[in-house]
Design a protein around this motif. Structure first.
Motif, PDB file in Angstrom:
ATOM      1  N   ALA A   1       0.805  -1.237  -0.221  1.00 46.30           N
ATOM      2  CA  ALA A   1      -0.083   0.195   0.049  1.00 46.30           C
ATOM      3  C   ALA A   1       0.848   1.341   0.091  1.00 46.30           C
ATOM      4  O   ALA A   1       0.618   2.104  -0.721  1.00 46.30           O
ATOM      5  CB  ALA A   1      -1.036  -0.161   1.278  1.00 46.30           C
ATOM      6  N   ALA A   2       1.877   1.374   0.791  1.00 47.44           N
ATOM      7  CA  ALA A   2       2.757   2.461   1.017  1.00 47.44           C
ATOM      8  C   ALA A   2       3.537   2.805  -0.352  1.00 47.44           C
ATOM      9  O   ALA A   2       3.492   3.568  -1.215  1.00 47.44           O
ATOM     10  CB  ALA A   2       4.013   2.299   1.912  1.00 47.44           C
ATOM     11  N   GLN A   3       3.991   1.557  -1.048  1.00 48.39           N
ATOM     12  CA  GLN A   3       4.379   1.660  -2.575  1.00 48.39           C
ATOM     13  C   GLN A   3       3.563   2.148  -3.517  1.00 48.39           C
ATOM     14  O   GLN A   3       3.919   3.111  -4.310  1.00 48.39           O
ATOM     15  CB  GLN A   3       5.303   0.485  -2.911  1.00 48.39           C
TER      16      GLN A   3
ATOM     17  N   LEU B   1       3.015   5.921  -3.369  1.00 46.35           N
ATOM     18  CA  LEU B   1       4.007   6.540  -4.014  1.00 46.35           C
ATOM     19  C   LEU B   1       4.014   6.602  -5.405  1.00 46.35           C
ATOM     20  O   LEU B   1       4.303   7.594  -5.960  1.00 46.35           O
ATOM     21  CB  LEU B   1       5.467   6.271  -3.411  1.00 46.35           C
ATOM     22  N   ILE B   2       3.743   5.505  -5.966  1.00 45.66           N
ATOM     23  CA  ILE B   2       3.465   5.178  -7.361  1.00 45.66           C
ATOM     24  C   ILE B   2       2.408   6.217  -7.961  1.00 45.66           C
ATOM     25  O   ILE B   2       2.547   6.872  -8.902  1.00 45.66           O
ATOM     26  CB  ILE B   2       3.198   3.734  -7.737  1.00 45.66           C
ATOM     27  N   ARG B   3       1.372   6.385  -7.223  1.00 39.55           N
ATOM     28  CA  ARG B   3       0.262   7.223  -7.479  1.00 39.55           C
ATOM     29  C   ARG B   3       0.605   8.753  -7.421  1.00 39.55           C
ATOM     30  O   ARG B   3      -0.209   9.646  -7.691  1.00 39.55           O
ATOM     31  CB  ARG B   3      -1.019   6.918  -6.715  1.00 39.55           C
ATOM     32  N   GLY B   4       1.634   9.116  -6.742  1.00 35.10           N
ATOM     33  CA  GLY B   4       2.002  10.443  -6.612  1.00 35.10           C
ATOM     34  C   GLY B   4       1.635  11.047  -5.267  1.00 35.10           C
ATOM     35  O   GLY B   4       1.563  12.284  -4.888  1.00 35.10           O
ATOM     36  N   TYR B   5       1.059  10.044  -4.345  1.00 37.95           N
ATOM     37  CA  TYR B   5       0.571  10.413  -3.003  1.00 37.95           C
ATOM     38  C   TYR B   5       1.527  10.064  -1.903  1.00 37.95           C
ATOM     39  O   TYR B   5       2.346   9.276  -1.922  1.00 37.95           O
ATOM     40  CB  TYR B   5      -0.850   9.527  -2.716  1.00 37.95           C
ATOM     41  N   GLY B   6       1.402  10.818  -0.863  1.00 39.99           N
ATOM     42  CA  GLY B   6       2.405  10.650   0.076  1.00 39.99           C
ATOM     43  C   GLY B   6       1.990   9.805   1.316  1.00 39.99           C
ATOM     44  O   GLY B   6       2.905   9.338   2.412  1.00 39.99           O
ATOM     45  N   PHE B   7       0.501   9.644   1.649  1.00 41.49           N
ATOM     46  CA  PHE B   7       0.002   8.854   2.630  1.00 41.49           C
ATOM     47  C   PHE B   7      -0.954   7.716   2.258  1.00 41.49           C
ATOM     48  O   PHE B   7      -1.629   7.882   1.335  1.00 41.49           O
ATOM     49  CB  PHE B   7      -0.554   9.725   3.525  1.00 41.49           C
TER      50      PHE B   7
ATOM     51  N   THR C   1      -2.858   5.306   9.921  1.00 39.66           N
ATOM     52  CA  THR C   1      -2.085   6.172   8.809  1.00 39.66           C
ATOM     53  C   THR C   1      -0.767   5.728   8.627  1.00 39.66           C
ATOM     54  O   THR C   1       0.261   5.291   9.502  1.00 39.66           O
ATOM     55  CB  THR C   1      -2.236   7.705   8.956  1.00 39.66           C
ATOM     56  N   ILE C   2      -0.291   5.784   7.451  1.00 33.02           N
ATOM     57  CA  ILE C   2       0.931   5.522   7.141  1.00 33.02           C
ATOM     58  C   ILE C   2       1.718   6.813   6.164  1.00 33.02           C
ATOM     59  O   ILE C   2       1.219   7.036   5.129  1.00 33.02           O
ATOM     60  CB  ILE C   2       1.066   4.176   6.026  1.00 33.02           C
ATOM     61  N   ASP C   3       2.989   7.114   6.536  1.00 34.13           N
ATOM     62  CA  ASP C   3       3.638   7.892   5.955  1.00 34.13           C
ATOM     63  C   ASP C   3       4.489   6.957   4.722  1.00 34.13           C
ATOM     64  O   ASP C   3       5.101   6.093   5.027  1.00 34.13           O
ATOM     65  CB  ASP C   3       4.903   8.701   6.842  1.00 34.13           C
ATOM     66  N   ALA C   4       4.169   7.290   3.415  1.00 33.95           N
ATOM     67  CA  ALA C   4       4.582   6.268   2.473  1.00 33.95           C
ATOM     68  C   ALA C   4       5.948   6.004   2.373  1.00 33.95           C
ATOM     69  O   ALA C   4       6.511   5.048   2.242  1.00 33.95           O
ATOM     70  CB  ALA C   4       3.738   6.395   1.125  1.00 33.95           C
ATOM     71  N   GLU C   5       6.662   7.342   2.134  1.00 32.47           N
ATOM     72  CA  GLU C   5       8.175   7.160   2.003  1.00 32.47           C
ATOM     73  C   GLU C   5       8.816   6.577   3.248  1.00 32.47           C
ATOM     74  O   GLU C   5       9.776   5.619   2.966  1.00 32.47           O
ATOM     75  CB  GLU C   5       8.495   8.589   2.097  1.00 32.47           C
TER      76      GLU C   5
ATOM     77  N   GLN D   1       8.918  -7.155   0.482  1.00 32.08           N
ATOM     78  CA  GLN D   1       8.827  -6.660  -1.157  1.00 32.08           C
ATOM     79  C   GLN D   1       7.572  -5.740  -0.919  1.00 32.08           C
ATOM     80  O   GLN D   1       6.789  -5.774  -0.162  1.00 32.08           O
ATOM     81  CB  GLN D   1       8.630  -8.009  -1.828  1.00 32.08           C
ATOM     82  N   THR D   2       7.752  -4.891  -1.998  1.00 28.72           N
ATOM     83  CA  THR D   2       6.573  -3.921  -2.199  1.00 28.72           C
ATOM     84  C   THR D   2       6.073  -4.066  -3.580  1.00 28.72           C
ATOM     85  O   THR D   2       6.627  -5.046  -4.281  1.00 28.72           O
ATOM     86  CB  THR D   2       6.997  -2.283  -2.122  1.00 28.72           C
ATOM     87  N   VAL D   3       5.018  -3.231  -4.119  1.00 30.89           N
ATOM     88  CA  VAL D   3       4.681  -3.502  -5.243  1.00 30.89           C
ATOM     89  C   VAL D   3       5.630  -3.416  -6.411  1.00 30.89           C
ATOM     90  O   VAL D   3       6.632  -2.848  -6.386  1.00 30.89           O
ATOM     91  CB  VAL D   3       3.619  -2.554  -5.656  1.00 30.89           C
TER      92      VAL D   3
END
Length: 131
Positions: free
Chosen positions: A69-71, A74-80, A113-117, A129-131
């Motif tokens: 989900a975090a990755q 980021l792929i979608r350009g979101y930070g959270f 909540t998750i800070d994606a980076e 592993q991530t996406v």
């Protein structure tokens, strides 16, 4: 009189106790990350289906879904991201997670909540592993 131990020995003793509390010390963890299927439910809502072998328990599957989900955020350009729900089942040694997350450019309201980076870096450090 109770003998005193230094802070380093106290930390080592504390960590040694943690190693055996939830999971046996001799247990070898050999995860198999078998894939993530992503389904966009809405612009800010994603369903992630993860499959894993070698999980110790359902928390390993939840962690895998969170990393994905975090990755994805980021792929979608979101930070959270924020966990909505995660269901886990195990059958014949194969674990499957069905998770739903919201993704957003700003910190969402809620407890999970998750800070994606930060999460993706943590996942890499743990070898998940991530996406």
């Amino acid at each position: 009189m109770v003998p005193r131990i230094g802070p380093v020995l106290a930390a080592v003793a504390a960590l040694a106790g943690c190693a055996t509390e939830d999971r046996p010390e001799g247990e070898v963890f050999r995860p198999e990350y078998l894939g993530v299927e992503t389904r966009l439910l809405a612009d800010d809502l994603v369903n992630l289906l993860v499959t894993m072998g070698g999980a110790r328990d359902l928390q390993d599957v939840v962690d895998y879904a969170e990393c994905a989900a975090a990755q994805y955020a980021l792929i979608r350009g979101y930070g959270f991201a924020r966990q909505v729900r995660t269901n886990v089942v195990e059958e014949g040694g194969l674990w499957r997670g069905d998770a739903v997350y919201t993704v957003s450019p700003t910190l969402p309201k809620g407890l999970r909540t998750i800070d994606a980076e930060v999460a993706v870096e943590d996942c890499r450090a743990k070898g998940i592993q991530t996406v």
